[in-house]
Every structure is written in C-alpha cells, then in structure tokens.
Write an enzyme that holds these catalytic residues in place. Structure first.
Site, PDB file in Angstrom:
ATOM      1  N   GLY A 153       0.893  -1.085  -0.005  1.00  0.00           N
ATOM      2  CA  GLY A 153       0.171   0.022   0.024  1.00  0.00           C
ATOM      3  C   GLY A 153       0.868   1.167  -0.033  1.00  0.00           C
ATOM      4  O   GLY A 153       0.274   2.310   0.205  1.00  0.00           O
TER       5      GLY A 153
ATOM      6  N   GLU B  55       4.209  -6.400   1.268  1.00  0.00           N
ATOM      7  CA  GLU B  55       3.856  -6.786  -0.060  1.00  0.00           C
ATOM      8  C   GLU B  55       3.710  -5.608  -0.994  1.00  0.00           C
ATOM      9  O   GLU B  55       2.539  -5.298  -1.413  1.00  0.00           O
ATOM     10  CB  GLU B  55       2.387  -7.462   0.089  1.00  0.00           C
ATOM     11  CG  GLU B  55       2.580  -8.641   0.804  1.00  0.00           C
ATOM     12  CD  GLU B  55       1.146  -9.214   1.370  1.00  0.00           C
ATOM     13  OE1 GLU B  55       1.012 -10.523   1.456  1.00  0.00           O
ATOM     14  OE2 GLU B  55       0.161  -8.360   1.493  1.00  0.00           O
TER      15      GLU B  55
ATOM     16  N   ARG C  77       2.395  -1.512  -6.129  1.00  0.00           N
ATOM     17  CA  ARG C  77       2.342  -0.164  -6.718  1.00  0.00           C
ATOM     18  C   ARG C  77       3.812   0.407  -6.909  1.00  0.00           C
ATOM     19  O   ARG C  77       3.995   0.976  -7.804  1.00  0.00           O
ATOM     20  CB  ARG C  77       1.167   0.554  -6.361  1.00  0.00           C
ATOM     21  CG  ARG C  77       1.230   1.896  -7.076  1.00  0.00           C
ATOM     22  CD  ARG C  77       0.185   2.919  -6.259  1.00  0.00           C
ATOM     23  NE  ARG C  77      -1.105   2.242  -5.720  1.00  0.00           N
ATOM     24  CZ  ARG C  77      -2.153   2.292  -6.394  1.00  0.00           C
ATOM     25  NH1 ARG C  77      -2.283   2.699  -7.424  1.00  0.00           N
ATOM     26  NH2 ARG C  77      -3.405   1.622  -5.849  1.00  0.00           N
TER      27      ARG C  77
ATOM     28  N   TYR D  81     -11.828   4.778 -11.506  1.00  0.00           N
ATOM     29  CA  TYR D  81     -12.054   5.809 -10.224  1.00  0.00           C
ATOM     30  C   TYR D  81     -11.321   7.093 -10.448  1.00  0.00           C
ATOM     31  O   TYR D  81     -10.850   7.553  -9.311  1.00  0.00           O
ATOM     32  CB  TYR D  81     -11.613   4.979  -9.137  1.00  0.00           C
ATOM     33  CG  TYR D  81     -10.500   4.011  -9.061  1.00  0.00           C
ATOM     34  CD1 TYR D  81     -10.575   2.569  -9.065  1.00  0.00           C
ATOM     35  CD2 TYR D  81      -9.156   4.523  -9.315  1.00  0.00           C
ATOM     36  CE1 TYR D  81      -9.767   1.844  -9.189  1.00  0.00           C
ATOM     37  CE2 TYR D  81      -8.221   3.541  -9.580  1.00  0.00           C
ATOM     38  CZ  TYR D  81      -8.223   2.154  -9.269  1.00  0.00           C
ATOM     39  OH  TYR D  81      -7.087   1.389  -9.451  1.00  0.00           O
TER      40      TYR D  81
ATOM     41  N   CYS E 255     -15.387   3.832 -27.082  1.00  0.00           N
ATOM     42  CA  CYS E 255     -16.609   4.335 -27.429  1.00  0.00           C
ATOM     43  C   CYS E 255     -17.358   4.449 -25.897  1.00  0.00           C
ATOM     44  O   CYS E 255     -18.425   3.671 -25.429  1.00  0.00           O
ATOM     45  CB  CYS E 255     -17.602   3.373 -28.176  1.00  0.00           C
ATOM     46  SG  CYS E 255     -16.660   2.990 -29.574  1.00  0.00           S
TER      47      CYS E 255
ATOM     48  N   TYR F 268      -1.269  -1.321 -12.256  1.00  0.00           N
ATOM     49  CA  TYR F 268      -2.713  -1.443 -12.546  1.00  0.00           C
ATOM     50  C   TYR F 268      -2.889  -0.662 -13.709  1.00  0.00           C
ATOM     51  O   TYR F 268      -3.934  -0.225 -13.803  1.00  0.00           O
ATOM     52  CB  TYR F 268      -3.170  -0.724 -11.128  1.00  0.00           C
ATOM     53  CG  TYR F 268      -2.851  -1.432  -9.865  1.00  0.00           C
ATOM     54  CD1 TYR F 268      -3.510  -2.780  -9.694  1.00  0.00           C
ATOM     55  CD2 TYR F 268      -2.076  -0.734  -9.047  1.00  0.00           C
ATOM     56  CE1 TYR F 268      -2.932  -3.352  -8.542  1.00  0.00           C
ATOM     57  CE2 TYR F 268      -1.949  -1.347  -7.843  1.00  0.00           C
ATOM     58  CZ  TYR F 268      -2.297  -2.738  -7.433  1.00  0.00           C
ATOM     59  OH  TYR F 268      -1.750  -3.214  -6.321  1.00  0.00           O
TER      60      TYR F 268
HETATM   61  C1  LIG Z   1      -3.265  -4.992  -3.600  1.00  0.00           C
HETATM   62  C2  LIG Z   1      -2.471  -5.752  -2.553  1.00  0.00           C
HETATM   63  C3  LIG Z   1      -1.061  -5.416  -2.199  1.00  0.00           C
HETATM   64  C4  LIG Z   1      -0.246  -4.414  -2.870  1.00  0.00           C
HETATM   65  O1  LIG Z   1      -0.790  -3.149  -2.588  1.00  0.00           O
HETATM   66  P1  LIG Z   1      -0.197  -1.878  -3.563  1.00  0.00           P
HETATM   67  O2  LIG Z   1      -1.040  -0.820  -3.116  1.00  0.00           O
HETATM   68  O3  LIG Z   1      -0.085  -2.265  -4.790  1.00  0.00           O
HETATM   69  O4  LIG Z   1       1.264  -1.844  -2.727  1.00  0.00           O
HETATM   70  C5  LIG Z   1      -0.672  -5.849  -1.197  1.00  0.00           C
HETATM   71  N1  LIG Z   1      -1.139  -6.976  -0.450  1.00  0.00           N
HETATM   72  C6  LIG Z   1      -2.524  -7.250  -0.687  1.00  0.00           C
HETATM   73  C7  LIG Z   1      -3.050  -8.548   0.315  1.00  0.00           C
HETATM   74  C8  LIG Z   1      -3.239  -6.665  -1.791  1.00  0.00           C
HETATM   75  O5  LIG Z   1      -4.409  -7.025  -1.869  1.00  0.00           O
END
Ligand SMILES: *Cc1c(COP(=O)(O)O)cnc(C)c1O
Length: 435
Positions: A250, A292, A295, A336, A363, A392
């Site tokens: 995130g 994790e 992005r 979004y 379109c 994304y």
């Molecule tokens: C989407 C997601 C991520 C990655 O989120 P980013 O904002 O791309 O870093 C990590 N862990 C889980 C469980 C996710 O669903």
C-alpha cells in the site's frame, strides 16, 4: 514536469523523452503505440530500497511483490533475481510465475474466494504459503493438504481495524471489509483455534493489508501495533507463537504534483521499530516481517506512449485531444477518477500554450485519461507520454471494442527488450468459435 520523471527518465536538450537511455520516439517507431515502457533500473532501485533497509537493520524479512500490480513472465524473472518473493491472487498469476522459473516456495496465495481448483493447483505445485482469508477456505485448504498427506504453511489474514487513506488513517473502518478475519468480533481468535486443530496446517503467522496509495507511516505503525498486540494475546491465550508477521503493501507513489510519497526506507524503518519495540517489551521472539509492495515497485517505472490523432475544440468549453489507446490500457481514470500527468515526448520543453483533455479512442464518454493538462499545441503524430503508469495499467488492460492489448518493453542502458508482444487481430479471435 521534470520532477515527475523518475529513475532514468530524462529530457534531452531538445525536449525528447529518454527512458533507460532509449529515446521515446525510437521506441514508438520500433514497437508501435500504445506502448508500455518499463525502466528496469527504477524497478531495481525500488526493490532494493525495501530490502536494503531491512538488511541494514538486521531484521529477518521477506519482500513479496504484489504481482497483481503488473504481472508477466519478465517482471517475475527480474524481481526473483532481486531476491523478492511474490504475492499471487489467481491460478493465472501462479502459472505465470512458475512458468517464469519462480520457485513455488517463493509464492504466497491471496484472495477472498480462491476456488477449490485454484487451491488444489497451488497445493499440488507446492506453493510456499497460503494466506487463508475465511472459514470456508480454512477447511478447504486443510482437507486438500490432508488428502495429499502434506503440511501446508498458512498465514491468517485478519482485519485489524485500521483503514488507511492516502493521507491519514482511521481506526475501525476496515471491519466492513470482504477480506480476512475480523479481530474485534473474535473471528480471528476463532480462526486461529480452528487452524491449530488441523494436522495438515502449519500456522506460521498473520497478515494484514490496510489500503493502498498511502503516504504516511502512521497507518502502518498503527497496524503493526495492533497485530503485535494480537500475537501477544494469542501467546497468552493459546500458547501460540507466530514466526511471520505480514504487514501487507500500500505504499504510495507520485502520480501528480500533489502526491507526496515517502521513500521505501521510511516505511520500513517505522514499521520495524514498532514491531521491535513491542516484541522487546513482551519478550516476544521477533517475527520475520513480510511486506507486499505492488504499486510502489512498478508504478513510477512505467510510462505509456501514445500517438496523438484527432482533436475536437469546443469553443469556450474544452479542447479534446485523442490518443490511440485509452481505457483499454489505462482504465484507472475511467474506473475511479485516478489522476495522472504526462508530456509531449517529442517536444516536451516547448512552452505550454493550451489546456486540453486527453481522451482515448474507446466508445465511452468516460474514456478520459487526463481531465486537464497544459501542453504545447498538440498535433497529429505527436507522441504523448502518460507518466507513472507501471501499476494497475497493463494488468487491468482489456479488450473493450476489440482493441488489441499494447506491447510492453523493458529498457535499460540504451537497450530495449520486448516483455509482452503487441496483440494482433488474429490474437483477438483466437478463442472465438464460428457456429
Ligand atoms: C493489492 C495488495 C497489495 C499491494 O498493494 P499496493 O498498493 O499495490 O502496494 C498487497 N497485499 C495485498 C493483500 C493486496 O491485496
């Protein structure tokens, strides 16, 4: 604008965009447009940024790239070489990673409704970790592993009640989520107790993910604190000690001037110090910390090149400038209202003379890539570079209007390599049956 050019992206003296030592105009000529260009040096910089801080702090860790941000064989190969593991969310991502040579032990399987077929496939392939999301899945994984007389490592995904939004976070918000076991209502406790009864499951620890495109560290440290509190409680209540604490992804990136992300190092430092503090205070063995990032690994490394075609000037209202792609390759603005910026890649240094709306060729009236951008007068044949499109973008690409998906190239040190070839018209009918 140049402060929104990342990694090796730069402008030459005559206003030409260069990425990885390759001129954008040359790439467009060689590969056609629309074209996704990935700066390999920037991807490596981000991957190393996360890993390095953990290493410097001498903290056991694992960086799992959330591959839904951009998934293809080449990115799995590149990041596996950098020592990352992978968060995968479907049989398709697992298959792609394995076909690229990634070890199944480096994969963790996420999702709120993994199908029995997907779980069977993952377990058969020897997937390292399954992040169990709900009670249905808990039993399913246990059954499949038991039938194979295997022990499956799992993490329990919990919702700690921290919901982070871009610039701040709120407590309790995330309880209304389709993902994971809720902590507050006791579901998470129940999940642990059930999981511990299954011989075929090895409960390695817990996972949480508090949101995306987050710019400060407060949400992450709040989540780390709540997760440690849960683990400490579980040790007392169930004599259970976790070895893995997965704090999700995130981390924010810069799409426009108003975005102010922190370097990866800052996120890692704060999270580690919170976990260490609580572990120390309670004599809890420091868990291996997993993160994790999706992005943040690939977004800023990606640029989409489009050729400009038609224009429509509505006097006094708006100037539409149309490119040869749109919501089929970068759907986030339509989906979004995501904001992006860009530049004319063949004459970026010319003064801006007009404010235009960049639209696609699909379109749908909502097929707008950039609502308002100041540019030099854009003409037919100019090359438009939409910046920070590495996450994304291609991974959400679709065939709406039966447009073939763009090509993807990786650039580094003046060399370009095709990572995904452009789809052809023949590809488009490959699955069709004439009746
Ligand atoms: C989407 C997601 C991520 C990655 O989120 P980013 O904002 O791309 O870093 C990590 N862990 C889980 C469980 C996710 O669903």
């Amino acid at each position: 604008m140049s402060h929104l050019l990342f990694g090796t992206s730069q402008l030459t003296e005559d206003g030409q965009l260069k990425i990885g030592g390759c001129l954008a105009t040359d790439l467009a000529k060689t590969y056609g447009t629309p074209l996704f260009v990935y700066d390999v040096a920037k991807i490596k910089e981000m991957a190393r940024g996360f890993k390095q801080t953990f290493t410097e702090l001498a903290v056991p860790h694992k960086v799992m790239y959330a591959s839904k941000a951009f998934s293809c064989q080449a990115i799995y190969q590149l990041l596996a070489k950098e020592g990352l593991g992978f968060d995968v969310v479907s049989a398709g991502e697992i298959y792609t990673a394995l076909s690229a040579g990634v070890s199944p032990s480096d994969l963790e399987f996420h999702g709120n409704n993994k199908t029995p077929d997907e779980l069977t496939y993952a377990i058969n392939e020897g997937i390292g970790t399954i992040v169990v999301d709900n009670f249905y899945e808990l039993n399913l994984v246990a059954e499949i592993a038991e039938a194979k007389q295997q022990t499956q490592q799992i993490l329990l995904r919990v919702t700690p009640g921290v919901d982070a939004h871009t610039h701040d976070y709120i407590l309790t918000g995330q309880e209304d989520s389709k993902f994971g076991f809720d902590v507050k209502s006791g579901q998470a406790d129940q999940a642990l107790q059930q999981a511990l009864t299954h011989q075929s499951l090895q409960v390695a620890g817990v996972h949480c993910h508090i949101g995306s495109q987050i710019f400060d560290t407060a949400g992450f440290t709040a989540a780390a604190e709540r997760m440690m509190a849960l683990l400490i409680k579980w040790r007392e209540a169930y004599d259970y000690t976790a070895t893995i604490l997965n704090l999700g992804g995130g981390f924010g990136v810069r799409y426009t001037e108003t975005d102010t992300p922190l370097p990866p190092q800052d996120y890692v430092t704060h999270v580690v110090s919170e976990v260490k503090k609580l572990a120390c205070a309670t004599d809890y063995p420091l868990p291996i910390i997993w993160i994790e990032p999706g992005r943040s690994i690939v977004a800023e490394a990606g640029t989409t090149l489009y050729t400009i075609g038609s224009r429509k000037d509505v006097p006094g209202i708006r100037k539409f400038v149309a490119v040869d792609g749109g919501m089929g390759d970068n759907i986030r603005p339509a989906l979004y209202q995501a904001k992006y910026t860009g530049l004319l890649a063949n004459r970026a240094l010319e003064p801006a003379t007009e404010t235009v709306t960049i639209v696609g060729k699909y379109c749908e009236s909502g097929d707008r890539l950039i609502e308002s951008i100041d540019l030099p007068h854009a003409e037919v044949g100019d090359l438009f570079a939409m910046l920070t499109t590495g996450a994304y973008g291609y991974s959400m690409a679709n065939h709406y209007n039966r447009n073939p998906k763009p090509a993807v190239v990786f650039v580094e040190d003046g060399q370009s390599k095709l990572a995904i070839r452009r789809e052809t018209l023949v590809d488009l009918i490959m699955l069709d049956q004439q009746l």
